[in-house]
Design a protein around this motif. Structure first.
Motif, PDB file in Angstrom:
ATOM      1  N   GLU A  51       9.681   7.430   5.026  1.00  0.00           N
ATOM      2  CA  GLU A  51      10.458   6.678   3.443  1.00  0.00           C
ATOM      3  C   GLU A  51       9.793   6.142   3.019  1.00  0.00           C
ATOM      4  N   LEU A  52       8.826   5.196   2.436  1.00  0.00           N
ATOM      5  CA  LEU A  52       8.065   4.577   2.059  1.00  0.00           C
ATOM      6  C   LEU A  52       8.290   5.517   1.182  1.00  0.00           C
ATOM      7  N   ARG A  53       6.777   6.358   1.101  1.00  0.00           N
ATOM      8  CA  ARG A  53       7.099   7.673   0.220  1.00  0.00           C
ATOM      9  C   ARG A  53       7.935   8.194  -0.744  1.00  0.00           C
ATOM     10  N   GLN A  54       9.311   8.586  -0.152  1.00  0.00           N
ATOM     11  CA  GLN A  54      10.400   8.881  -0.412  1.00  0.00           C
ATOM     12  C   GLN A  54      10.508   7.281  -1.865  1.00  0.00           C
ATOM     13  N   CYS A  55      10.504   6.350  -1.295  1.00  0.00           N
ATOM     14  CA  CYS A  55      11.059   5.054  -1.836  1.00  0.00           C
ATOM     15  C   CYS A  55       9.672   5.074  -3.011  1.00  0.00           C
ATOM     16  N   ILE A  70       0.749  -0.947   0.371  1.00  0.00           N
ATOM     17  CA  ILE A  70       0.320  -0.398   0.040  1.00  0.00           C
ATOM     18  C   ILE A  70       0.829   1.369  -0.358  1.00  0.00           C
ATOM     19  N   GLY A  71       2.157   0.725   0.740  1.00  0.00           N
ATOM     20  CA  GLY A  71       2.695   2.426   0.973  1.00  0.00           C
ATOM     21  C   GLY A  71       3.741   2.637  -0.358  1.00  0.00           C
ATOM     22  N   LEU A  72       3.591   1.240  -1.049  1.00  0.00           N
ATOM     23  CA  LEU A  72       4.667   1.661  -1.819  1.00  0.00           C
ATOM     24  C   LEU A  72       3.767   1.719  -3.446  1.00  0.00           C
TER      25      LEU A  72
END
Length: 360
Positions: free
Chosen positions: A227-231, A192-194
């Protein structure tokens, strides 16, 4: 925070988290596990015949060594693909060994991912990219472990997979269910986050962590969400070739890891194709169960469970202890040894680390 500030804080974190006892305890736990296996074999009666090798045993010795190398080369190749930078062989090797060392000295549930960002960043990769690489590698590993179970059930009946002289009928089965459920939830959150709602994910995490019993984890959870959003932003424009390469390298990491034990068994006892597949599947189950084991790297417990899970495929009694020792040496203690050699050199590059210990 700038990369320079990150480097300073990283060295403080790494230097403070590693102590000699972190290496000693896993070794002691492992020795206890092997001693228990040896006692159990002797308690059941020593065999009259001497331990003998299978025909063409030397072929399987070579394969054990090759699969160990292929496992690490797969991990190094995945790092190279994800970094997008021409990292040298020694840099890839250093990152790989330090990550495995960290995993070996921490409980299996914790893993080595928390410090892999530091190891990658110190090799010249910008911090945001290092964070993305760590999260993506974690996602690919966990996704493979989730997908592998239904795939194995296509070839192995459920009753055969979870019946090993009664062992799977009790605690191990429940341990597998708990471990698999935890991985499934974690992979779903990462997905979901990625790929689904990276911009909304921090809000979801913030809401969940507003619950009273989760408030203590709120800061860490929100940082992970960011960090997930940045990834997600980093990997958004990657090509299909990129995904195919990291998928194949991930399969290589775990496939060769499991096949090491198969080849070690075949040094003493030939296996049919069906038996090889079952041994592979039982190691997968073992990997899931070890996730909830509290000792570093599952040491002690992993040795005993290995004998329980695969005993029916080992015809000579005392070879169980020998095969287990070979398996753990190449998939666990090898990284402890190499890590003990590499880590002081890696930390020694930091002037901060040198000054800190010089002042004591």
């Amino acid at each position: 925070m700038s990369d320079r500030n990150h480097t300073a804080s990283e060295n403080r974190s790494v230097a403070s988290r590693f102590k000699p006892s972190m290496v000693v305890w896993p070794i002691l736990f492992g020795l206890v596990g092997v001693a228990y296996m040896l006692w159990r074999e002797m308690h059941n009666g020593l065999p009259d015949e001497t331990l003998s090798l299978a025909d063409h045993w030397w072929v399987f010795v070579i394969l054990v060594v090759l699969f160990t190398l292929f496992k690490d080369f797969s991990g190094m190749y995945r790092l190279r693909v994800m970094s997008g930078a021409p990292l040298k062989f020694r840099q890839l090797f250093r990152i790989r060994m330090l990550y495995e060392f960290t995993s070996a000295v921490t409980p299996s549930a914790a893993g080595g991912s928390s410090l892999e960002v530091v190891f990658i960043h110190r090799e010249g990769i910008k911090f945001s990219r290092a964070t993305s690489m760590t999260i993506l590698a974690l996602f690919m590993d966990e996704l493979l472990m989730i997908v592998l179970f239904p795939f194995l059930l296509l070839f192995i009946p459920y009753g055969e997979l979870f019946t090993a002289e009664g062992y799977f009928q009790y605690g191990y089965l429940w341990a597998f269910i708990i471990g698999y459920a935890m991985k499934f939830v974690w992979v779903t959150l990462l997905f979901i986050g990625l790929f689904c709602k990276p911009s909304v994910f921090p809000k979801i995490i913030g809401f969940v962590c507003s619950l009273k019993f989760l408030r203590r984890y709120k800061y860490r959870a929100l940082r992970t969400a960011v960090e997930l959003r940045q990834c997600a932003q980093e990997i958004r424009h990657e090509s299909w070739g990129y995904w195919v390469r990291i998928a194949l390298s991930t399969i290589g990491i775990w496939g060769f890891r499991f096949l090491i034990a198969n080849m070690a068994i075949m040094i003493f006892n030939p296996l049919s194709g069906a038996d090889n597949l079952m041994c592979f599947a039982r190691q997968y189950i073992l990997g899931i169960v070890c996730m909830i084991v509290p000792t570093p790297g599952g040491s002690g417990f992993a040795e005993i469970m290995f004998g329980d899970f695969l005993a029916e495929y080992i015809s000579q009694k005392m070879s169980t202890v020998v095969i287990t020792s070979i398996w753990r040496l190449l998939t666990y203690y090898y990284y402890l040894i190499v890590g003990v050699i590499i880590l002081p050199q890696w930390l020694g590059k930091s002037q901060l680390f040198k000054k800190r210990h010089a002042s004591k």
